[in-house]
Motif scaffolding. Structure first.
Motif, short mmCIF file in Angstrom:
data_model
loop_
_atom_site.label_atom_id
_atom_site.label_comp_id
_atom_site.label_asym_id
_atom_site.label_seq_id
_atom_site.Cartn_x
_atom_site.Cartn_y
_atom_site.Cartn_z
N PHE A 41 0.80 -1.13 0.11
CA PHE A 41 0.14 0.12 -0.03
C PHE A 41 0.88 1.41 0.00
CE2 PHE A 41 -2.14 -3.37 2.26
CZ PHE A 41 -3.53 -3.57 1.71
N VAL A 42 0.66 2.17 -0.77
CA VAL A 42 1.23 3.37 -0.76
C VAL A 42 0.40 4.55 -0.39
CG1 VAL A 42 1.14 4.02 -3.27
CG2 VAL A 42 2.83 5.08 -2.03
N LEU A 43 0.72 5.45 0.50
CA LEU A 43 -0.27 6.59 1.07
C LEU A 43 -0.22 7.56 0.21
CD1 LEU A 43 -1.63 6.58 3.79
CD2 LEU A 43 0.45 8.00 4.73
N ARG A 44 -1.46 7.94 -0.07
CA ARG A 44 -1.75 9.17 -0.90
C ARG A 44 -1.49 10.57 -0.32
NH1 ARG A 44 -7.75 8.67 -2.54
NH2 ARG A 44 -6.74 6.99 -3.83
N GLY A 45 -0.69 11.25 -1.27
CA GLY A 45 -0.32 12.50 -0.42
C GLY A 45 0.69 13.28 -1.33
N ARG A 46 1.16 14.12 -0.84
CA ARG A 46 2.22 15.10 -1.91
C ARG A 46 3.32 14.37 -2.21
NH1 ARG A 46 6.78 16.31 0.63
NH2 ARG A 46 7.00 16.55 2.70
N ALA A 47 3.63 13.31 -1.72
CA ALA A 47 5.13 12.51 -2.11
C ALA A 47 4.73 11.18 -2.93
CB ALA A 47 5.91 12.25 -0.90
N THR A 48 3.31 10.97 -3.19
CA THR A 48 2.72 9.99 -3.80
C THR A 48 3.76 9.62 -5.20
OG1 THR A 48 0.64 10.43 -2.97
CG2 THR A 48 1.17 8.49 -4.57
N PRO A 49 4.28 8.41 -5.04
CA PRO A 49 5.26 8.25 -6.36
C PRO A 49 4.58 7.82 -7.42
CG PRO A 49 5.28 6.42 -4.62
CD PRO A 49 4.44 7.48 -4.07
N THR A 50 5.21 7.91 -8.73
CA THR A 50 4.41 7.66 -9.96
C THR A 50 4.83 6.09 -10.14
OG1 THR A 50 6.46 8.08 -11.27
CG2 THR A 50 4.92 9.97 -11.03
N ALA A 51 4.15 5.65 -11.12
CA ALA A 51 4.34 4.09 -11.46
C ALA A 51 5.87 3.96 -11.61
CB ALA A 51 3.38 3.82 -12.68
N ARG A 52 6.28 5.09 -12.71
CA ARG A 52 7.98 4.90 -13.20
C ARG A 52 8.63 4.91 -11.80
NH1 ARG A 52 12.54 7.11 -13.23
NH2 ARG A 52 11.68 8.84 -11.95
N GLN A 53 8.42 5.69 -10.82
CA GLN A 53 9.46 5.85 -9.50
C GLN A 53 9.37 4.50 -8.83
OE1 GLN A 53 7.49 9.58 -8.39
NE2 GLN A 53 9.54 9.94 -7.79
N LEU A 54 7.99 3.81 -8.68
CA LEU A 54 7.85 2.54 -7.99
C LEU A 54 8.51 1.46 -8.63
CD1 LEU A 54 3.95 2.87 -7.01
CD2 LEU A 54 6.08 3.11 -5.43
N ALA A 55 8.41 1.48 -10.11
CA ALA A 55 9.12 0.33 -10.74
C ALA A 55 10.54 0.39 -10.89
CB ALA A 55 8.70 0.45 -12.37
N GLU A 56 10.81 1.53 -10.62
CA GLU A 56 12.42 1.83 -10.50
C GLU A 56 13.21 1.35 -9.39
OE1 GLU A 56 14.54 5.94 -10.42
OE2 GLU A 56 14.42 5.38 -12.74
N THR A 57 12.27 1.10 -8.23
CA THR A 57 12.75 0.60 -7.09
C THR A 57 13.27 -0.97 -7.16
OG1 THR A 57 10.81 -0.41 -6.33
CG2 THR A 57 11.35 1.96 -5.64
N GLY A 58 12.62 -1.84 -8.46
CA GLY A 58 12.97 -3.00 -8.52
C GLY A 58 12.61 -3.78 -7.58
N VAL A 59 11.84 -3.25 -6.48
CA VAL A 59 11.65 -4.48 -5.51
C VAL A 59 10.48 -5.43 -5.64
CG1 VAL A 59 12.61 -2.86 -3.72
CG2 VAL A 59 10.27 -2.84 -4.10
N SER A 60 9.42 -5.20 -6.53
CA SER A 60 8.40 -6.13 -6.84
C SER A 60 7.84 -5.74 -8.20
CB SER A 60 7.24 -5.44 -5.64
OG SER A 60 6.02 -6.39 -5.92
#
Length: 439
Positions: A41-60
């Motif tokens: 789950f990612v918390l909605r807010g001013r720092a909510t990451p984009t799909a690209r940022q999440l994919a770039e973490t490479g963790v899932s």
């Protein structure tokens, strides 16, 4: 039913940024025996990451679901009602949000609540006491090194709070291939941070010196590694992005801006330079030569004071002359980096990085085996912080009894527009107002 009596351990991770999602997902895997991917789950807010940022973490390969705090608590409650309650909850959040979620979990009145784990995504150089006290009440507060564990326990014991939740571990994303120079390759990487340094003048100075270094060393590739692309959000707002500042300059061909997974960038790095980025610890763990800049001072506001005693503090002038710092082995050991593999001649390494998580795994397993978990008992309560806690809880609005808002295309558009307006205000309007105020 204790999780120890079931085959599967169900784990959920709640994060509020891309870097914390990376920390939370990897931590969940290292401290539990769960075979399935954690539910993200990612918390909605001013720092909510984009799909690209999440994919770039490479963790899932599965993107976490974007939720509000109340949405998340409903998901925890509904999972228990289905007989699929979570056993472990990793809170990869800032301190105030951790405290609010702890309150929300306590108010849910679950038959069996999950084991709550939290910690820090990197170097802890500011708000140590307040951040720790806001996290108090979690079953496990992970410390990324022996040094941090000692500091965390000292804070809790110093205010009369129990320190038994503090467990020494390590940063979960250390690893990668140990450094090996390649003939013909000479790459300096500067790991940028969104808000360090903070001022336009200081960020412009760093940029000018990097470009100057590239001109002095035409055979060296100088890469400025950035966290986010224009318009994307990070934990700390970037008021003066390097991408915009560089437009005013004329860098040589051997200077480039790069994005991507930090581990992949480090694969081709021969010298990692930063002010205080956690990337320094990743590089040190792989024995990549690393430098911490002193040009803007050694200050708590910059976070580079954390590296006092490391042997890594240096300046652009020294780097321009070809110098490279040599890390102090004792300091590295206390920071929990450079473990694993044969020790170097300086005595660095030789430990087991995997072993760094044994104590945390044992603690979580012991808690899961209990017939019932004790009530959540944070330090900050209506009694100890009557003038502080209510504001924190009110700000997060975790009322699960309120009607769940209907998601719609219009709502999503308005939300994204609001985020863009907020970022525009920080990067464009605020600097203008500040300059006017100095007239």
């Amino acid at each position: 039913m204790p999780a120890s009596t079931r085959e599967a351990v169900r784990v959920a991770v709640l994060a509020d940024s891309d870097t914390r999602w990376k920390w939370g997902a990897l931590t969940a895997r290292r401290i539990t025996a769960a075979t399935a991917e954690p539910t993200g789950f990612v918390l909605r807010g001013r720092a909510t990451p984009t799909a690209r940022q999440l994919a770039e973490t490479g963790v899932s390969t599965t993107a976490p679901r974007e939720v509000t705090g109340a949405d998340f608590l409903r998901a925890i409650r509904d999972a228990e009602e289905r007989g699929e309650g979570y056993d472990v909850l990793v809170l990869a959040l800032v301190g105030g949000t951790v405290r609010a979620v702890l309150q929300g979990l306590a108010d849910l009145g679950l038959r069996r609540r999950p084991v709550v784990v939290t910690g820090y995504v990197g170097v802890v150089y500011e708000k140590l006491t307040d951040g720790l006290l806001l996290r108090h009440g979690a079953d496990v507060v992970l410390a990324n090194s022996r040094h941090d564990a000692e500091r965390f326990r000292a804070v809790y014991e110093g205010v009369g709070a129990g320190a038994g939740s503090v467990v020494e571990a390590a940063l979960p994303f250390l690893g990668g291939t140990p450094y090996a120079p390649e003939k013909g390759r000479d790459t300096l990487v500067f790991a940028a941070q969104p808000s360090v340094p903070a001022t336009r003048a200081e960020r412009a100075y760093v940029l000018r010196r990097l470009i100057g270094h590239a001109r002095l060393h035409p055979g060296r590739e100088v890469l400025l590694k950035l966290r986010s692309k224009p318009g994307e959000h990070t934990t700390h707002l970037e008021e003066f992005p390097f991408q915009k500042l560089v437009r005013e300059l004329d860098p040589p061909d051997n200077f480039r801006l790069v994005y991507g997974h930090m581990g992949e960038v480090l694969d081709r790095t021969d010298l990692l330079v930063t002010v205080s980025s956690t990337a320094a610890l990743e590089a040190l763990h792989r024995r990549i030569p690393t430098a911490i800049l002193t040009d803007l001072g050694v200050r708590e506001a910059l976070g580079n004071h954390h590296f006092v005693g490391s042997g890594l503090l240096t300046s652009f002038d020294r780097l321009d002359e070809g110098g490279a710092p040599v890390p102090d082995a004792t300091w590295l050991a206390r920071q929990g980096v450079a473990a694993g593999g044969p020790p170097t001649p300086q005595g660095v390494g030789g430990g087991s990085y995997e072993g760094a998580f044994d104590a945390a795994r044992d603690r979580v397993a012991a808690l899961l085996a209990l017939p019932a978990l004790p009530p959540i008992s944070p330090y900050y309560t209506a009694e100890t912080a009557a003038g502080y806690l209510p504001g924190i809880l009110a700000r997060h609005r975790l009322d699960v009894t309120a009607p769940e808002p209907r998601e719609s295309g219009l709502r999503r558009v308005v939300r994204e527009a609001a985020r863009g307006a907020y970022r525009h205000g920080v990067q464009r309007v605020a600097p203008v107002i500040r300059r006017l105020g100095e007239l």
